[in-house]
Design a protein around this motif. Structure first.
Motif, PDB file in Angstrom:
ATOM      1  N   ASP A  44       0.762  -1.705   0.420  1.00  0.00           N
ATOM      2  CA  ASP A  44      -0.056  -0.039   0.089  1.00  0.00           C
ATOM      3  C   ASP A  44       1.147   1.479  -0.228  1.00  0.00           C
ATOM      4  O   ASP A  44       0.386   2.625  -0.762  1.00  0.00           O
ATOM      5  CB  ASP A  44      -0.930   0.165   0.775  1.00  0.00           C
ATOM      6  CG  ASP A  44      -1.957   0.704   1.489  1.00  0.00           C
ATOM      7  OD1 ASP A  44      -2.783   0.832   0.235  1.00  0.00           O
ATOM      8  OD2 ASP A  44      -2.607   1.616   2.186  1.00  0.00           O
ATOM      9  N   LEU A  45       1.941   1.548   0.385  1.00  0.00           N
ATOM     10  CA  LEU A  45       2.589   2.411   0.845  1.00  0.00           C
ATOM     11  C   LEU A  45       3.718   2.593  -0.704  1.00  0.00           C
ATOM     12  O   LEU A  45       4.181   3.776  -1.218  1.00  0.00           O
ATOM     13  CB  LEU A  45       3.873   2.076   1.733  1.00  0.00           C
ATOM     14  CG  LEU A  45       3.476   1.913   3.255  1.00  0.00           C
ATOM     15  CD1 LEU A  45       4.804   1.569   3.786  1.00  0.00           C
ATOM     16  CD2 LEU A  45       2.707   3.084   3.609  1.00  0.00           C
ATOM     17  N   MET A  46       3.926   1.590  -1.193  1.00  0.00           N
ATOM     18  CA  MET A  46       4.260   1.823  -2.781  1.00  0.00           C
ATOM     19  C   MET A  46       3.288   1.939  -4.390  1.00  0.00           C
ATOM     20  O   MET A  46       3.651   2.808  -4.917  1.00  0.00           O
ATOM     21  CB  MET A  46       4.505   0.339  -3.200  1.00  0.00           C
ATOM     22  CG  MET A  46       5.692  -0.018  -2.018  1.00  0.00           C
ATOM     23  SD  MET A  46       7.710   1.249  -2.029  1.00  0.00           S
ATOM     24  CE  MET A  46       8.252   1.257  -3.431  1.00  0.00           C
ATOM     25  N   LYS A  47       1.871   2.692  -3.581  1.00  0.00           N
ATOM     26  CA  LYS A  47       1.043   2.819  -4.550  1.00  0.00           C
ATOM     27  C   LYS A  47       0.996   4.138  -4.473  1.00  0.00           C
ATOM     28  O   LYS A  47       1.284   5.134  -3.716  1.00  0.00           O
ATOM     29  CB  LYS A  47      -0.143   2.560  -3.940  1.00  0.00           C
ATOM     30  CG  LYS A  47       0.093   0.897  -4.124  1.00  0.00           C
ATOM     31  CD  LYS A  47      -1.793   0.747  -3.394  1.00  0.00           C
ATOM     32  CE  LYS A  47      -2.170  -1.038  -3.481  1.00  0.00           C
ATOM     33  NZ  LYS A  47      -3.672  -1.219  -3.039  1.00  0.00           N
ATOM     34  N   VAL A  48       0.847   5.198  -5.473  1.00  0.00           N
ATOM     35  CA  VAL A  48       0.266   6.371  -6.155  1.00  0.00           C
ATOM     36  C   VAL A  48      -0.465   7.240  -5.631  1.00  0.00           C
ATOM     37  O   VAL A  48      -1.891   5.595  -5.308  1.00  0.00           O
ATOM     38  CB  VAL A  48       0.347   6.772  -7.602  1.00  0.00           C
ATOM     39  CG1 VAL A  48      -0.337   8.083  -7.504  1.00  0.00           C
ATOM     40  CG2 VAL A  48       1.701   6.480  -7.938  1.00  0.00           C
TER      41      VAL A  48
END
Length: 118
Positions: free
Chosen positions: A37-41
């Motif tokens: 989730d942290l790697m999503k825009v």
């Protein structure tokens, strides 16, 4: 890479090959621990600026070369200023020693040339 400079998703085999070529085993283990989730825009791109709006851009540059040509980070910074219609730009961690005799281009020289006024 899309028009925003964001890297798109790679097929898993190609992604794995890229990771193996560019990262150490320890770095790979650390990256794999990061929550997806942290790697999503997050959020959405701003729309065209309305009359009376002042737009501020803050960016941690994490190092900038003061060459005028062949400087992809500088070119992308100029594009961001123009595309987002930025009125005030705040950059930190530029990491340029402006006192060095070879560093003849200051920030005004580096960022002039786009549509935004420096």
């Amino acid at each position: 890479i899309d028009e925003t400079g964001t890297v798109g998703e790679l097929p898993s085999a190609a992604e794995e090959r890229f990771l193996q070529e560019h990262f150490t085993r320890q770095e790979l283990e650390e990256v794999r621990k990061i929550d997806d989730d942290l790697m999503k825009v997050h959020g959405r791109a701003p729309q065209a600026k309305r009359e009376g709006v002042v737009r501020l851009l803050y960016e941690n540059i994490n190092g900038l070369n003061n060459r005028m040509s062949g400087n992809t980070k500088l070119d992308r910074g100029r594009e961001m200023l123009d595309e987002l219609e930025v009125d005030i730009a705040a950059f930190n961690e530029i990491k340029i020693n402006f006192n060095h005799k070879k560093n003849v281009n200051g920030l005004a020289q580096l960022f002039n040339g786009g549509e935004s006024e420096v």
